[in-house]
Design an enzyme around this catalytic site. Structure first.
Site, PDB file in Angstrom:
ATOM      1  N   LYS A   6      42.607  29.032  44.131  1.00 37.12           N
ATOM      2  CA  LYS A   6      42.683  27.622  43.764  1.00 37.12           C
ATOM      3  C   LYS A   6      44.147  27.191  43.629  1.00 37.12           C
ATOM      4  O   LYS A   6      44.576  26.207  44.194  1.00 37.12           O
ATOM      5  CB  LYS A   6      41.935  27.398  42.447  1.00 37.12           C
ATOM      6  N   GLU A  12      48.040  38.630  41.995  1.00 33.54           N
ATOM      7  CA  GLU A  12      47.201  39.622  42.684  1.00 33.54           C
ATOM      8  C   GLU A  12      46.891  39.170  44.104  1.00 33.54           C
ATOM      9  O   GLU A  12      47.002  39.938  45.071  1.00 33.54           O
ATOM     10  CB  GLU A  12      45.872  39.810  41.933  1.00 33.54           C
ATOM     11  N   GLY A  56      37.873  27.276  38.287  1.00 35.98           N
ATOM     12  CA  GLY A  56      37.820  28.526  39.052  1.00 35.98           C
ATOM     13  C   GLY A  56      36.454  29.190  38.990  1.00 35.98           C
ATOM     14  O   GLY A  56      35.862  29.553  40.006  1.00 35.98           O
ATOM     15  N   ARG A  57      35.924  29.351  37.787  1.00 31.15           N
ATOM     16  CA  ARG A  57      34.641  30.081  37.657  1.00 31.15           C
ATOM     17  C   ARG A  57      33.451  29.206  38.015  1.00 31.15           C
ATOM     18  O   ARG A  57      32.312  29.675  37.978  1.00 31.15           O
ATOM     19  CB  ARG A  57      34.516  30.660  36.251  1.00 31.15           C
ATOM     20  N   GLU A 105      34.763  33.560  30.004  1.00 23.58           N
ATOM     21  CA  GLU A 105      35.986  32.779  30.179  1.00 23.58           C
ATOM     22  C   GLU A 105      35.731  31.332  29.734  1.00 23.58           C
ATOM     23  O   GLU A 105      36.638  30.641  29.302  1.00 23.58           O
ATOM     24  CB  GLU A 105      36.466  32.825  31.637  1.00 23.58           C
ATOM     25  N   HIS A 119      17.444  54.024  32.051  1.00 26.97           N
ATOM     26  CA  HIS A 119      17.749  55.446  31.897  1.00 26.97           C
ATOM     27  C   HIS A 119      19.156  55.652  31.385  1.00 26.97           C
ATOM     28  O   HIS A 119      19.691  56.757  31.456  1.00 26.97           O
ATOM     29  CB  HIS A 119      17.536  56.151  33.242  1.00 26.97           C
ATOM     30  N   LYS A 155      49.478  37.111  31.881  1.00 24.83           N
ATOM     31  CA  LYS A 155      50.059  36.986  33.229  1.00 24.83           C
ATOM     32  C   LYS A 155      51.573  36.849  33.144  1.00 24.83           C
ATOM     33  O   LYS A 155      52.317  37.500  33.887  1.00 24.83           O
ATOM     34  CB  LYS A 155      49.531  35.717  33.922  1.00 24.83           C
TER      35      LYS A 155
HETATM   36  O1  LIG Z   1      41.845  30.883  42.310  1.00 24.47           O
HETATM   37  P1  LIG Z   1      43.088  31.277  41.587  1.00 24.47           P
HETATM   38  O2  LIG Z   1      43.978  30.111  41.301  1.00 24.47           O
HETATM   39  O3  LIG Z   1      43.816  32.373  42.330  1.00 24.47           O
HETATM   40  O4  LIG Z   1      42.658  31.863  40.196  1.00 24.47           O
HETATM   41  C1  LIG Z   1      41.885  33.014  40.070  1.00 24.47           C
HETATM   42  C2  LIG Z   1      41.465  33.243  38.631  1.00 24.47           C
HETATM   43  O5  LIG Z   1      42.603  33.521  37.861  1.00 24.47           O
HETATM   44  C3  LIG Z   1      42.860  32.905  36.648  1.00 24.47           C
HETATM   45  O6  LIG Z   1      43.581  33.795  35.858  1.00 24.47           O
HETATM   46  C4  LIG Z   1      41.715  32.321  35.870  1.00 24.47           C
HETATM   47  O7  LIG Z   1      41.549  32.948  34.645  1.00 24.47           O
HETATM   48  C5  LIG Z   1      40.420  32.324  36.613  1.00 24.47           C
HETATM   49  O8  LIG Z   1      39.635  31.285  36.096  1.00 24.47           O
HETATM   50  C6  LIG Z   1      40.618  32.122  38.081  1.00 24.47           C
HETATM   51  O9  LIG Z   1      39.373  32.095  38.709  1.00 24.47           O
END
Ligand SMILES: O=P(O)(O)OC[C@H]1O[C@H](O)[C@H](O)[C@@H](O)[C@@H]1O
Length: 542
Positions: free
Chosen positions: A205, A211, A267-268, A353, A384, A504
């Site tokens: 986004k 990462e 994002g989520r 989150e 199990h 971060k």
């Molecule tokens: O889609 P991006 O901007 O790379 O973000 C990826 C993810 O990282 C962040 O740290 C948020 O906590 C998430 O809500 C998000 O989905």
């Protein structure tokens, strides 16, 4: 507002004392009809919430609490595009991502419907071209692998759904999902892939996530090492999904090959935005469209159904009931479907989150417990492993059982046995086995207490006809709205995530101390300094 200072909360506290002393055995003995009455349907989902520690009065009181918290107005506000994400001053419009083109919606001057469908059409054309072999790699070969590079909301939805909908995928085209900055992830997911036939979807986004940008850079090097510095190699093997066109261009991806979305998609909550591109390529635009229609069915149920029959509302309120009145801290998700093995991980981001918060909309500290730790594994594997604690442990853990009528693979009696296990588990949790019943089996007296099953452990059962793109969409929408309901009652912003930022920033600041050639000067706590020093020794650094 302090929700705990309301009359509605006080009424629930009083009522809780009464209900907490009742057992599900008693409640069912008094009212066998609850097994069918305390159920409902949303689209194809049949939801049985009769095995919850509630009476009709509990439901009335919970609904009154939701009204007091302003839930009906908040639902309207969300669908209309009001800025209900107050801390980021944004609309929350994931529901618009799956609304039909015939439903007009303009928000903040943006023709949301037109924009959503323009991106969906572009995604569909792209998916068609890749699937048909019209889109080719730099050396002219057909694409056989799509690798999504993203993390969090830019990974979990399509990764979970790709597994869930394996039977709907084009088996000649594999999809992979690289998320972790652990180099193992990229190495493992690409070890058997041919760069000439691999397409990367860089999904972020913000397009600033460490990462994802690191993995994308590694992927670009891997591609160029494989196909050579062929003209247009990056353009033919990389597309982007993002809201940030400038950063996409800066990375070197042609913005013609970018699929956009908007800041009103969290994002989520972004799975049904262009973030679903890799899934769409795998399952095709028609199946993808069926999934969106499934989401929309439950969106409409949520938007239009009175609170007392509204299934995501009821589920959300039951979660509040256990979290705040029974002190439950965790929630088990138990899909009786191997294909839903990543559903718990997906729901962890969605729920934790969203609702892991200690501050209300108005900046005041929360006065309730919020959030639940979501966890789970597919049945019957979990039986199990950890069900012992569900049945006889000291914690109260509400559980969701999710099953399907028709199997995706019909092999002998296997599916019936799977489902018999699911029904048996929720029944054993609810009704247990008394000392008398255990003794009547001929159990030695000394062992009787160990074999007593306390029961009275609540669960929801969700039964759908079959795991399809549509029912998957319905299920996910059900959970999305459940999270929102809880957030409204708790008076928190379920759409921001400030708590993930600090770590971060600190990781970026700390990285040079790990990589420097010489012993670093560190301005960190004593534990972190010692850990970094130990790590450097392990890496053979001074
Ligand atoms: O889609 P991006 O901007 O790379 O973000 C990826 C993810 O990282 C962040 O740290 C948020 O906590 C998430 O809500 C998000 O989905």
């Amino acid at each position: 507002m302090d929700i705990t200072a309301t009359d509605e909360w006080a009424a629930l506290s009083d009522h809780h004392r009464e209900v907490a002393s009742r057992t599900l055995r008693e409640l069912f003995a008094e009212d066998a009809g609850r097994g069918t009455r305390l159920t409902g349907t949303a689209g194809d989902l049949y939801v049985d919430w009769s095995k919850h520690r509630v009476t009709d009065e509990t439901v009335q009181l919970l609904v009154a609490l939701a009204e007091k918290a302003g839930l009906p107005a908040q639902i309207k506000a969300m669908f209309a595009g009001s800025h209900i994400n107050v801390t980021e001053d944004r609309a929350v419009l994931h529901t618009a991502l799956r609304a039909p083109a015939s439903v007009p919606l303009t928000v903040d001057g943006q023709d949301v419907t037109a924009d959503v469908h323009a991106v969906l059409d572009k995604m569909g054309d792209f998916a068609d071209r890749v699937r048909s072999g019209e889109w080719r790699g730099a050396t002219g070969e057909r694409i056989t692998a799509v690798v999504n590079i993203g993390i969090g909301g830019s990974d979990l939805g399509p990764a979970m759904a790709y597994l869930a909908l394996a039977d709907y995928s084009d088996r000649g085209l594999t999809a992979r999902f690289v998320s972790n900055i652990d180099p193992t992830d990229f190495a493992e997911k690409t070890r058997d892939l041919d760069p000439a036939t691999t397409l990367f979807v860089v999904c972020s986004k913000t397009f600033t996530t460490l990462e994802t940008l690191t993995n994308a850079t590694v992927a670009r090097d891997w591609l160029l090492a494989g196909v050579g510095e062929v003209e247009g190699a990056v353009a033919k093997h990389f597309v982007a999904v993002s809201t940030n066109a400038d950063a996409v261009a800066e990375f070197g991806i042609d913005t013609d090959n970018m699929f956009g979305f908007w800041d009103w998609v969290g994002g989520r909550y972004s799975f049904t935005s262009a973030v679903g591109l890799s899934l769409m390529v795998a399952i095709g635009r028609e199946h993808y469209g069926e999934m969106l229609a499934g989401f929309h069915t439950v969106d409409e149920h949520f938007r239009t159904t009175p609170l007392a029959e509204n299934l995501p509302v009821l589920q959300g309120l039951l979660n509040v009931w256990y979290t705040d009145f029974f002190g439950a801290q965790t929630h088990a998700v138990l899909p009786y479907s191997q294909y839903l093995s990543r559903l718990p991980a997906y729901l962890q981001q969605l729920t934790m989150e969203s609702n892991g918060k200690t501050v209300q909309f108005d900046g005041e500290p929360v006065t309730t417990s919020t959030g639940e730790v979501y966890w789970g594994e597919p049945g019957t594997n979990g039986q199990h492993a950890f069900h012992q604690l569900l049945h006889q442990g000291t914690s109260l853990i509400p559980a969701d059982f999710i099953g399907f009528g028709e199997p995706n693979h019909d092999i002998g009696e296997m599916h019936d046995l799977l489902m018999a296990n699911m029904f048996a588990q929720s029944s054993a949790l609810a009704f247990g086995k008394t000392a008398e019943e255990v003794a009547a089996d001929g159990t030695p007296a000394a062992v009787v207490p160990h074999k007593v099953m306390p029961g009275n452990r609540p669960s929801t059962t969700i039964l759908a006809p079959k795991l399809t793109p549509s029912t998957l969409g319905q299920l996910i929408a059900f959970y999305e709205h459940t999270v929102f309901v809880e957030g409204v009652v708790w008076q928190i912003d379920s759409f921001d995530q400030w708590g993930v930022e600090l770590g971060k920033v600190m990781a970026r600041e700390l990285a040079p101390a790990l990589t420097s050639e010489t012993a670093p000067e560190m301005d960190a706590d004593a534990s972190t300094v010692a850990l970094v020093q130990h790590y450097r020794r392990l890496r053979g650094r001074p």
